[in-house]
Design a protein around this motif. Structure first.
Motif: not given
Length: 136
Positions: A15-18, A46-48, A50-55
């Motif tokens: 959902r965050l990606l969409t 780039r959005w993906a 950030h979401l996968a960065s673990g921050v």
């Protein structure tokens, strides 16, 4: 208004990606817009990242500003948008808040962490005091 907010790790990744174009990514630490990423301003890859960065971060639904009519101290009209801030400290809770008008249509959060000029209306402190005056 506080837009709907979710922890990145607890929100549904698909959902965050969409819904990227309607979301903003905010790291849980830092200030002044550091690390904030507007999904509508970057590509899906780039959005993906950030979401996968673990921050540790949250995502918020995009809040579309509304033009507000205002008046400068010299009486000239001014069109802006309300920028409201609520300050919360984990160790003590509510720490105050503030409100100001910002030039309508101009970006408010910048990558450098420097907000553009605005008209400060008031700073409200947790002990009930109110500080008024021009922006520093």
């Amino acid at each position: 208004m506080v837009p709907p907010t979710e922890l990145v790790g607890e929100a549904g990744r698909e959902r965050l990606l969409t819904d990227r174009a309607g979301l903003i990514y905010k790291p849980a630490r830092g200030y002044g817009g550091e690390g904030v990423v507007a999904g509508w301003e970057i590509g899906a890859e780039r959005w993906a990242e950030h979401l996968a960065s673990g921050v540790p971060a949250v995502v918020q639904q995009r809040a579309v500003p509304v033009a507000e009519d205002g008046v400068h101290a010299d009486g000239t009209p001014w069109v802006g948008e309300a920028v409201l801030g609520i300050y919360y400290l984990p160790e003590s809770g509510f720490a105050g808040g503030g409100a100001r008008l910002h030039a309508f249509g101009e970006p408010f959060v910048t990558e450098s962490g420097q907000a553009p000029p605005s008209q400060r209306a008031a700073i409200l402190l947790s002990d009930g005091r109110r500080l008024d005056g021009p922006a520093a």
